[in-house]
Design a protein around this motif. Structure first.
Motif, mmCIF file in Angstrom:
data_model
loop_
_atom_site.group_PDB
_atom_site.id
_atom_site.type_symbol
_atom_site.label_atom_id
_atom_site.label_comp_id
_atom_site.label_asym_id
_atom_site.label_seq_id
_atom_site.Cartn_x
_atom_site.Cartn_y
_atom_site.Cartn_z
ATOM 1 N N THR A 79 -1.768 0.923 2.711
ATOM 2 C CA THR A 79 -1.957 0.587 1.290
ATOM 3 C C THR A 79 -1.139 1.512 0.597
ATOM 4 N N GLU A 81 -1.378 3.735 -1.477
ATOM 5 C CA GLU A 81 -1.551 5.061 -1.120
ATOM 6 C C GLU A 81 -1.000 5.657 -0.079
ATOM 7 N N ASP A 82 -1.064 5.059 1.079
ATOM 8 C CA ASP A 82 -0.634 5.420 2.419
ATOM 9 C C ASP A 82 0.851 5.675 2.207
ATOM 10 N N GLY A 84 2.518 6.448 -0.530
ATOM 11 C CA GLY A 84 2.731 7.140 -1.583
ATOM 12 C C GLY A 84 3.628 6.792 -2.863
ATOM 13 N N PRO A 100 -2.263 2.136 -10.855
ATOM 14 C CA PRO A 100 -2.607 2.849 -9.635
ATOM 15 C C PRO A 100 -2.159 2.232 -8.255
ATOM 16 N N ALA A 101 -1.961 3.050 -7.449
ATOM 17 C CA ALA A 101 -1.544 2.521 -6.133
ATOM 18 C C ALA A 101 -2.992 2.181 -5.499
ATOM 19 N N ARG A 103 -5.963 1.826 -2.502
ATOM 20 C CA ARG A 103 -6.416 2.836 -1.745
ATOM 21 C C ARG A 103 -7.102 2.211 -0.540
#
Length: 192
Positions: A79, A81-82, A84, A100-101, A103
């Motif tokens: 993802t 988020e993974d 960064g 937003p990233a 998640r």
């Protein structure tokens, strides 16, 4: 003297062979419907096309949410988020808006990986305005990555249309076969 029409065994009328056409029409409608729904599913899937971001990061904001994609060698299922990922979009004359990233979901399309998605209505006041998108990531594998934008993938739409196509096609063929079987059953010779 008038003939008595009510006496004697009554012969049952058999349906004509033309009723087989009803089964054929039902099957054909099922197949045509399945093809049309399949084409619609392909159209929705193709709508997720990704456009590479120019070096200066400029884009024009659209009415819909936009997705941020990256072309890089990343682990499957990663993802944003993974990885960064952190993205911001700045409309001309406007504030910095965070993109937003992701998640909890990941998607891939022709070597592109979905990493961020603009928040609902976050850019609605800036539709048609030129903007600058900037993204970076803590994952070293994205240092020389190509960034791109596109529409949010409509996975559920593709899935629903595909299942509808399958159901419509199978349903039409089964209904057509049952209609033909019923006609055959009603047309078969009766034994005394």
């Amino acid at each position: 003297m008038a003939a008595d029409l009510t006496s004697g065994p009554r012969r049952r009328r058999r349906p004509s062979r033309g009723w087989y056409a009803v089964g054929a029409v039902l099957a054909a409608v099922g197949i045509v419907g399945a093809v049309l729904l399949g084409l619609a599913a392909a159209g929705v899937a193709r709508d997720a096309e990704v456009t590479p971001l120019p070096d200066d990061g400029t884009l024009t904001l659209t009415e819909n949410r936009f997705a941020v994609w990256v072309r890089a060698d990343v682990p499957s299922g990663s993802t944003g988020e993974d990885l960064g990922v952190a993205c911001d979009v700045v409309p001309q004359g406007g504030p910095v808006i965070e993109v937003p990233a992701l998640r909890n979901q990941s998607a891939a399309l022709d070597g592109w990986h979905l990493v961020a998605l603009s928040a609902r209505d976050s850019t609605s006041d800036w539709v048609g305005v030129p903007a600058t998108l900037s993204c970076d990531a803590t994952d070293a594998g994205l240092a020389d990555a190509t960034w791109g934008t596109g529409k949010q993938p409509q996975v559920l739409g593709v899935l629903a249309l595909s299942l509808g196509a399958l159901g419509f096609g199978v349903g039409g063929v089964v209904a057509g076969a049952l209609a033909a079987l019923l006609v055959w059953f009603l047309r078969r010779p009766r034994r005394a």
